[in-house]
Design an enzyme around this catalytic site. Structure first.
Site, PDB file in Angstrom:
ATOM      1  N   TRP A 224       8.455  -4.033   4.546  1.00 41.91           N
ATOM      2  CA  TRP A 224       8.557  -5.479   4.339  1.00 41.91           C
ATOM      3  C   TRP A 224       7.537  -6.267   5.159  1.00 41.91           C
ATOM      4  O   TRP A 224       7.347  -7.443   4.920  1.00 41.91           O
ATOM      5  CB  TRP A 224       9.976  -5.979   4.680  1.00 41.91           C
ATOM      6  CG  TRP A 224      10.456  -5.519   6.030  1.00 41.91           C
ATOM      7  CD1 TRP A 224      11.288  -4.461   6.274  1.00 41.91           C
ATOM      8  CD2 TRP A 224      10.125  -6.054   7.310  1.00 41.91           C
ATOM      9  NE1 TRP A 224      11.492  -4.301   7.624  1.00 41.91           N
ATOM     10  CE2 TRP A 224      10.792  -5.274   8.289  1.00 41.91           C
ATOM     11  CE3 TRP A 224       9.336  -7.127   7.738  1.00 41.91           C
ATOM     12  CZ2 TRP A 224      10.690  -5.526   9.659  1.00 41.91           C
ATOM     13  CZ3 TRP A 224       9.234  -7.373   9.104  1.00 41.91           C
ATOM     14  CH2 TRP A 224       9.899  -6.585  10.045  1.00 41.91           C
ATOM     15  N   ASN A 225       6.899  -5.635   6.156  1.00 41.60           N
ATOM     16  CA  ASN A 225       6.050  -6.454   7.036  1.00 41.60           C
ATOM     17  C   ASN A 225       4.703  -6.811   6.407  1.00 41.60           C
ATOM     18  O   ASN A 225       4.125  -7.851   6.718  1.00 41.60           O
ATOM     19  CB  ASN A 225       5.885  -5.810   8.423  1.00 41.60           C
ATOM     20  CG  ASN A 225       5.264  -4.437   8.389  1.00 41.60           C
ATOM     21  OD1 ASN A 225       5.137  -3.824   7.335  1.00 41.60           O
ATOM     22  ND2 ASN A 225       4.867  -3.931   9.547  1.00 41.60           N
TER      23      ASN A 225
ATOM     24  N   LYS B  94       8.548   2.095  -4.589  1.00 38.46           N
ATOM     25  CA  LYS B  94       9.789   1.430  -4.161  1.00 38.46           C
ATOM     26  C   LYS B  94       9.391   0.497  -3.014  1.00 38.46           C
ATOM     27  O   LYS B  94       9.132   0.945  -1.897  1.00 38.46           O
ATOM     28  CB  LYS B  94      10.790   2.507  -3.691  1.00 38.46           C
ATOM     29  CG  LYS B  94      11.832   2.032  -2.673  1.00 38.46           C
ATOM     30  CD  LYS B  94      13.040   1.445  -3.329  1.00 38.46           C
ATOM     31  CE  LYS B  94      14.125   1.059  -2.335  1.00 38.46           C
ATOM     32  NZ  LYS B  94      13.848  -0.201  -1.588  1.00 38.46           N
ATOM     33  N   PRO B  95       9.339  -0.822  -3.294  1.00 35.92           N
ATOM     34  CA  PRO B  95       9.040  -1.760  -2.206  1.00 35.92           C
ATOM     35  C   PRO B  95      10.292  -2.010  -1.371  1.00 35.92           C
ATOM     36  O   PRO B  95      11.407  -1.732  -1.818  1.00 35.92           O
ATOM     37  CB  PRO B  95       8.621  -3.026  -2.946  1.00 35.92           C
ATOM     38  CG  PRO B  95       9.286  -2.957  -4.272  1.00 35.92           C
ATOM     39  CD  PRO B  95       9.526  -1.498  -4.589  1.00 35.92           C
ATOM     40  N   ALA B  96      10.098  -2.551  -0.179  1.00 37.25           N
ATOM     41  CA  ALA B  96      11.238  -2.848   0.697  1.00 37.25           C
ATOM     42  C   ALA B  96      12.198  -3.819   0.019  1.00 37.25           C
ATOM     43  O   ALA B  96      11.780  -4.730  -0.710  1.00 37.25           O
ATOM     44  CB  ALA B  96      10.737  -3.443   1.999  1.00 37.25           C
TER      45      ALA B  96
ATOM     46  N   GLY C  22       6.716   3.156   7.380  1.00 37.17           N
ATOM     47  CA  GLY C  22       8.002   2.686   7.901  1.00 37.17           C
ATOM     48  C   GLY C  22       8.333   3.397   9.200  1.00 37.17           C
ATOM     49  O   GLY C  22       7.436   3.896   9.886  1.00 37.17           O
ATOM     50  N   SER C  23       9.603   3.497   9.483  1.00 42.76           N
ATOM     51  CA  SER C  23      10.006   4.022  10.789  1.00 42.76           C
ATOM     52  C   SER C  23       9.836   5.539  10.867  1.00 42.76           C
ATOM     53  O   SER C  23       9.870   6.245   9.841  1.00 42.76           O
ATOM     54  CB  SER C  23      11.462   3.667  11.067  1.00 42.76           C
ATOM     55  OG  SER C  23      12.292   4.463  10.251  1.00 42.76           O
TER      56      SER C  23
ATOM     57  N   GLU D 250       2.852   6.847   7.528  1.00 44.26           N
ATOM     58  CA  GLU D 250       2.377   5.888   8.539  1.00 44.26           C
ATOM     59  C   GLU D 250       3.637   5.353   9.208  1.00 44.26           C
ATOM     60  O   GLU D 250       4.368   4.558   8.622  1.00 44.26           O
ATOM     61  CB  GLU D 250       1.546   4.808   7.854  1.00 44.26           C
ATOM     62  CG  GLU D 250       0.645   4.083   8.817  1.00 44.26           C
ATOM     63  CD  GLU D 250       1.157   2.708   9.130  1.00 44.26           C
ATOM     64  OE1 GLU D 250       1.865   2.591  10.172  1.00 44.26           O
ATOM     65  OE2 GLU D 250       0.877   1.780   8.369  1.00 44.26           O
ATOM     66  N   LEU D 251       3.905   5.856  10.412  1.00 46.70           N
ATOM     67  CA  LEU D 251       5.235   5.648  11.008  1.00 46.70           C
ATOM     68  C   LEU D 251       5.168   4.709  12.209  1.00 46.70           C
ATOM     69  O   LEU D 251       4.233   3.940  12.349  1.00 46.70           O
ATOM     70  CB  LEU D 251       5.824   7.021  11.367  1.00 46.70           C
ATOM     71  CG  LEU D 251       5.827   8.025  10.202  1.00 46.70           C
ATOM     72  CD1 LEU D 251       6.366   9.380  10.633  1.00 46.70           C
ATOM     73  CD2 LEU D 251       6.624   7.495   9.013  1.00 46.70           C
TER      74      LEU D 251
ATOM     75  N   CYS E 236       3.215  -2.377  13.024  1.00 48.56           N
ATOM     76  CA  CYS E 236       3.304  -1.076  13.706  1.00 48.56           C
ATOM     77  C   CYS E 236       2.236  -0.936  14.768  1.00 48.56           C
ATOM     78  O   CYS E 236       2.330  -0.065  15.623  1.00 48.56           O
ATOM     79  CB  CYS E 236       3.140   0.056  12.698  1.00 48.56           C
ATOM     80  SG  CYS E 236       4.367   0.001  11.429  1.00 48.56           S
TER      81      CYS E 236
HETATM   82  C1  SIN Z   1       1.538  -1.821   9.687  1.00 44.84           C
HETATM   83  O1  SIN Z   1       2.096  -2.513  10.485  1.00 44.84           O
HETATM   84  O2  SIN Z   1       2.106  -0.858   9.196  1.00 44.84           O
HETATM   85  C2  SIN Z   1       0.152  -2.088   9.154  1.00 44.84           C
HETATM   86  C3  SIN Z   1      -0.638  -3.023   9.945  1.00 44.84           C
HETATM   87  C4  SIN Z   1      -2.035  -3.208   9.437  1.00 44.84           C
HETATM   88  O3  SIN Z   1      -2.462  -2.672   8.403  1.00 44.84           O
HETATM   89  O4  SIN Z   1      -2.746  -3.917  10.110  1.00 44.84           O
END
Ligand code: SIN
Length: 489
Positions: free
Chosen positions: A156-157, A180-182, A234-235, A256-257, A290
């Site tokens: 979602w971010n 599948k989006p958030a 995600g997490s 990508e965690l 992240c």
């Molecule tokens: C992320 O928070 O997963 C991605 C951040 C970014 O692409 O800058």
């Protein structure tokens, strides 16, 4: 939310080129994090919808894979152009469901479109290799081919850019997709898919299932032998379980965690550069990325000046609804996010950290707006030393020597991003090479770009997104051995 093109506000699943409700007929509410008000009701898909999506992607694969690379590139270009043409509407949709300021949302639309442009360019560069053979009567060749149906599960971010960063290389390589989006932010993804449809991307190439039951939808994606690749952002906890679920069908994975990024300020740093880089990196998306610095490691000789300068800079941050003028950051995504940040702060306070600025929810703005918060005296023994804050809290820790700073930075199971500030070039190289992270910002807080390989080491993930290597994540390498060619002359 007022849109110039109201046709972009889609609320159904997109399967085999058609907008359709969930098989169950169920819907879910999408709310505006700034106000808590419902902005739309979206189809609440489940396992059966996910199965239909996989079947559509599987059916579309032979013809998409068979299209020449230039044709795929042209379709990606058309999609890119459509996103850019509808930038304002896409940003308005994103701000309404995600909360980030309109300017930042528009920046994300550009960021997402940049991935599509990059992979439109890369689509024509799926080069193989001719390898010198072991014997004269043979030729050894390696070719690259699309993996097959690829699944994308997105957070979602960054509701636009993370989908673009997965779909664009998949499509460029010749894969078809299920997504599948958030649950919190499906509208941005649905609008993107509508633009892909208008751009002429054929039916079945992109299929999207929105829904609350992530286990059921994800379970179909991970369990289906037809799905050959899964990409998830995600997490770490969810990443681990998806990885385990993919084991039975031995899928290719990109994960990508979570992160726990250190931001190291050495005594010899340019203070103004360091503070600006830190504030830009930390308060992007209200601290909900992240790669946001999670621990600020400041060397003793510059510590007091750095903390003072940070406080002064943070005093200028403006917080409010994303639709407001000049807002630096907006609300946190939901009540659980606010509770998590508050509990990390409580733990830090109880263990001796001092709150120099902020520390709670902002009066009069609603329950999800958190103050820009500056903590000093944080330590690795606090929960925020090992857990992602995902909120607008700068936690300063002190160190004495370079070796100690590097050891503290690496003292985490995560390894996504790390940052360092120093004017000494030799130190910059030395420390950058010693940091256990997939991404290192040196005197720079904004490191994200489609040109660079994005991804982590240790428990921050597997694989890289973007850059030249990004398309290879959606390709298999096939070795061709041609024999019986004669000894040659
Ligand atoms: C992320 O928070 O997963 C991605 C951040 C970014 O692409 O800058």
């Amino acid at each position: 939310m007022e849109l110039k093109d109201s046709g972009l506000l889609k609320t159904e699943l997109f399967i085999a080129g058609h907008w359709t409700g969930a098989v169950s007929g169920a819907t879910l509410e999408v709310d505006d994090p700034a106000t808590g008000r419902v902005v739309a009701r979206v189809a609440d898909g489940g396992a059966e919808d996910a199965r239909r999506a996989v079947a559509a992607a599987e059916a579309a694969w032979p013809s998409w894979r068979g299209l020449d690379a230039l044709a795929r590139a042209d379709l990606l270009w058309a999609w890119h152009d459509a996103l850019k043409a509808h930038r304002d509407d896409l940003a308005a949709i994103m701000t309404a469901e995600q909360g980030k300021p309109l300017k930042e949302a528009a920046g994300e639309i550009d960021y997402g479109a940049a991935y599509i442009r990059w992979f439109a360019e890369e689509a024509r560069r799926g080069y193989g290799e001719v390898i010198p053979p072991p014997a004269g009567d043979r030729r050894v060749i390696a070719i690259r081919q699309p993996v097959g149906v690829s699944a994308a599960i997105t957070p979602w971010n960054f509701p636009n850019a993370m989908l673009a960063r997965k779909l664009a290389p998949a499509l460029a390589a010749g894969c078809t997709t299920v997504c599948k989006p958030a649950t919190q932010t499906p509208l941005s993804a649905l609008a993107m898919v509508e633009l892909a449809r208008r751009a002429g991307i054929p039916e079945g190439v992109i299929n999207i299932v929105t829904g609350r039951d992530a286990r059921a939808i994800g379970g179909v994606f991970t369990g289906s032998p037809a799905v050959r690749k899964l990409s998830f952002t995600g997490s770490t906890a969810v990443g681990r379980s998806l990885m385990a679920a993919c084991a039975d069908t031995v899928k290719k994975l990109s994960l990508e965690l979570g992160g726990n990024a250190p931001f190291i300020v050495f005594d010899d740093a340019d203070l103004e550069t360091a503070v600006e880089a830190l504030v830009r990196a930390k308060f992007r998306n209200a601290g909900q990325t992240c790669i946001c610095p999670n621990r600020v490691l400041v060397q003793t000789g510059i510590h007091d000046r750095c903390v003072e300068a940070l406080g002064a800079r943070m005093a200028k941050l403006s917080v409010g609804p994303g639709t407001g003028e000049g807002v630096d950051y907006g609300p946190l995504i939901d009540d659980a996010a606010v509770a998590k940040v508050a509990s990390l702060l409580e733990d830090a306070r109880a263990k001796g950290a001092r709150v120099l600025r902020g520390g709670g929810v902002i009066d009069g703005l609603g329950p999800r707006f958190f103050e820009p918060t500056l903590l000093d005296g944080a330590t690795m023994a606090m929960k925020l030393g090992c857990e992602e804050i995902f909120g607008p809290v700068l936690a300063v820790m002190r160190f004495d020597t370079e070796a100690e700073g590097v050891a503290m930075a690496n003292d985490t199971e995560y390894g996504l991003a790390a940052y360092l500030c120093s004017r000494d070039q030799a130190r910059c190289w030395r420390v950058a090479e010693a940091l256990e992270a997939g991404i290192v910002g040196i005197n720079e807080g904004l490191v994200s770009t489609e040109l660079a390989p994005f991804g982590g080491v240790k428990q921050s993930g597997i694989g890289r997104e973007g850059a030249r290597v990004g398309m290879a994540e959606y390709q298999e390498t096939k070795y061709l051995c041609l024999g019986g060619l004669g000894a040659g002359s």
